[in-house]
Scaffold this motif. Structure first.
Motif, PDB file in Angstrom:
ATOM      1  N   PHE A  42       0.789  -1.347   0.186  1.00 56.55           N
ATOM      2  CA  PHE A  42       0.013   0.096   0.007  1.00 56.55           C
ATOM      3  C   PHE A  42       0.938   1.261  -0.053  1.00 56.55           C
ATOM      4  N   ALA A  43       1.941   1.154   0.602  1.00 57.00           N
ATOM      5  CA  ALA A  43       2.823   2.398   0.547  1.00 57.00           C
ATOM      6  C   ALA A  43       3.513   2.395  -0.866  1.00 57.00           C
ATOM      7  N   VAL A  44       3.879   1.606  -1.733  1.00 61.35           N
ATOM      8  CA  VAL A  44       3.904   1.808  -2.980  1.00 61.35           C
ATOM      9  C   VAL A  44       2.808   2.439  -3.825  1.00 61.35           C
ATOM     10  N   VAL A  45       1.736   1.989  -3.461  1.00 59.86           N
ATOM     11  CA  VAL A  45       0.593   2.905  -4.138  1.00 59.86           C
ATOM     12  C   VAL A  45       0.579   4.390  -3.845  1.00 59.86           C
ATOM     13  N   LEU A  46       0.871   4.418  -2.566  1.00 61.13           N
ATOM     14  CA  LEU A  46       0.597   5.995  -1.971  1.00 61.13           C
ATOM     15  C   LEU A  46       2.007   6.900  -2.594  1.00 61.13           C
ATOM     16  N   ARG A  47       3.074   6.015  -2.752  1.00 60.65           N
ATOM     17  CA  ARG A  47       4.249   6.875  -3.220  1.00 60.65           C
ATOM     18  C   ARG A  47       4.387   6.982  -4.776  1.00 60.65           C
ATOM     19  N   THR A  48       3.526   6.146  -5.612  1.00 60.11           N
ATOM     20  CA  THR A  48       3.697   6.083  -6.962  1.00 60.11           C
ATOM     21  C   THR A  48       2.149   6.625  -7.678  1.00 60.11           C
ATOM     22  N   ARG A  49       1.509   7.157  -6.982  1.00 66.58           N
ATOM     23  CA  ARG A  49       0.152   7.619  -7.689  1.00 66.58           C
ATOM     24  C   ARG A  49      -0.095   9.028  -7.077  1.00 66.58           C
ATOM     25  N   ARG A  50      -0.668   9.923  -7.936  1.00 68.13           N
ATOM     26  CA  ARG A  50      -1.067  11.162  -7.379  1.00 68.13           C
ATOM     27  C   ARG A  50      -2.458  10.992  -6.271  1.00 68.13           C
ATOM     28  N   ASP A  51      -2.335  11.822  -5.637  1.00 73.19           N
ATOM     29  CA  ASP A  51      -3.655  11.890  -4.873  1.00 73.19           C
ATOM     30  C   ASP A  51      -4.859  12.502  -5.535  1.00 73.19           C
ATOM     31  N   TRP A  52      -5.412  11.622  -6.101  1.00 76.52           N
ATOM     32  CA  TRP A  52      -6.452  12.038  -7.001  1.00 76.52           C
ATOM     33  C   TRP A  52      -7.882  12.527  -6.292  1.00 76.52           C
ATOM     34  N   PHE A  53      -7.871  12.116  -4.846  1.00 74.85           N
ATOM     35  CA  PHE A  53      -8.967  12.484  -4.167  1.00 74.85           C
ATOM     36  C   PHE A  53      -8.949  14.178  -3.987  1.00 74.85           C
ATOM     37  N   GLU A  54      -7.877  14.587  -3.624  1.00 75.10           N
ATOM     38  CA  GLU A  54      -7.813  16.118  -3.757  1.00 75.10           C
ATOM     39  C   GLU A  54      -8.152  16.717  -4.845  1.00 75.10           C
ATOM     40  N   TYR A  55      -7.520  16.161  -5.916  1.00 78.24           N
ATOM     41  CA  TYR A  55      -7.797  16.743  -7.409  1.00 78.24           C
ATOM     42  C   TYR A  55      -9.377  16.922  -7.679  1.00 78.24           C
ATOM     43  N   VAL A  56     -10.040  15.453  -7.466  1.00 81.89           N
ATOM     44  CA  VAL A  56     -11.523  15.545  -7.666  1.00 81.89           C
ATOM     45  C   VAL A  56     -12.219  16.411  -6.801  1.00 81.89           C
ATOM     46  N   GLN A  57     -11.898  16.615  -5.596  1.00 83.21           N
ATOM     47  CA  GLN A  57     -12.469  17.644  -4.668  1.00 83.21           C
ATOM     48  C   GLN A  57     -12.468  19.077  -5.093  1.00 83.21           C
ATOM     49  N   HIS A  58     -11.332  19.446  -6.046  1.00 77.16           N
ATOM     50  CA  HIS A  58     -11.413  20.761  -6.435  1.00 77.16           C
ATOM     51  C   HIS A  58     -12.019  20.819  -7.924  1.00 77.16           C
ATOM     52  N   HIS A  59     -12.032  19.825  -8.747  1.00 78.70           N
ATOM     53  CA  HIS A  59     -12.272  20.013 -10.227  1.00 78.70           C
ATOM     54  C   HIS A  59     -13.509  19.010 -10.381  1.00 78.70           C
ATOM     55  N   GLY A  60     -14.147  18.227  -9.260  1.00 79.82           N
ATOM     56  CA  GLY A  60     -15.419  17.372  -9.827  1.00 79.82           C
ATOM     57  C   GLY A  60     -14.802  16.080 -10.603  1.00 79.82           C
TER      58      GLY A  60
END
Length: 188
Positions: A42-60
Motif C-alpha cells: 500500500f505504501a508503494v501505491v501511495l508513493r507512486t500515484r497522485r492523490d486524485w482525491f484532492e484533485y477531484v474535490q477541487h475539479h469534480g
C-alpha cells in the motif's frame, strides 16, 4: 461531536473492528501471513500515484477527470523512499518488494526503481480481487453504521466537511508529483 454514549460507542467500535478485521483477513488471504508485505504494498501505491482525491474535490468527477486518472501511469519509487515512508528497514523493504514482484504487484524498471503493475481492465488479478473484497467490506460496514447510527454518521460527515479533513495518508501531492517528474520518475 461523536457521542460518548457507551451504547453508541460500542456500535462504532464494533464497526471499526469489523472493518479492520475484514481488511486484515483479506490481506492475509491474498498476501499470506505477512502484514508488512501489505503495508509496503500500500505504501508503494501511495508513493507512486497522485492523490486524485484532492484533485477531484477541487475539479469534480467529470468524464475528463476520469480520463486523466485512467490514463495516468504513475511514478516510480525506491527502496529508500518506501523505507522512509513506512519506518521499515531498507533490508526488509528490499525483501518484501521482491515478494511483491513475484506476486505480480510491482516491477523493477531498467534503472532499478520500482513501479506498480497496472491492472488490465476486465481481467481479474489477485491485487484487484483483494481490493474489491476490501471495498465490499468497507461499504457493508459503513452502510450498516449509517443505518444504525444516522445522526452520529451525519455529525461525523459534517465535522469532516467543516474541517476539510484530508483522506490520510496522502498519496503524492502536486508538489511531490512535480518533483518526481523533474527527477525523471514519471511513467507517462
Amino acid at each position: 461531536m461523536l457521542s460518548t454514549d457507551p451504547r453508541t460507542m460500542n456500535l462504532v467500535a464494533l464497526g471499526v473492528a469489523k472493518l479492520s478485521f475484514g481488511s486484515l483477513s483479506t490481506m492475509r488471504r491474498y498476501l499470506g501471513n505477512d502484514l508488512e508485505l501489505g503495508l509496503i504494498g500500500f505504501a508503494v501505491v501511495l508513493r507512486t500515484r497522485r492523490d486524485w482525491f484532492e484533485y477531484v474535490q477541487h475539479h469534480g468527477l467529470t468524464d475528463a477527470v476520469i480520463g486523466m486518472i485512467n490514463s495516468h501511469k504513475g511514478y516510480t519509487t525506491s527502496i529508500y523512499e518506501i523505507a522512509n515512508f513506512t519506518g521499515i528497514s531498507r533490508a526488509t523493504v528490499r525483501r518484501k518488494m521482491a515478494k511483491l514482484e513475484q506476486l505480480g504487484i510491482v516491477e523493477r524498471t531498467r534503472e532499478g526503481s520500482w513501479s506498480l503493475i497496472d491492472f488490465q481492465h476486465g481481467e481479474p488479478s489477485r491485487p484487484a480481487l483483494m481490493l474489491q473484497e476490501m471495498l465490499r467490506c468497507y461499504i457493508t460496514v459503513t452502510q450498516t453504521l449509517e443505518q444504525l447510527l444516522p445522526d452520529e454518521v451525519d455529525q461525523a460527515k459534517a465535522l469532516s466537511a467543516k474541517e476539510g479533513a484530508p483522506v490520510a495518508p496522502d498519496a503524492l501531492l502536486e508538489d511531490e508529483a512535480d518533483d518526481k517528474r523533474k527527477r525523471g520518475q514519471s511513467l507517462d
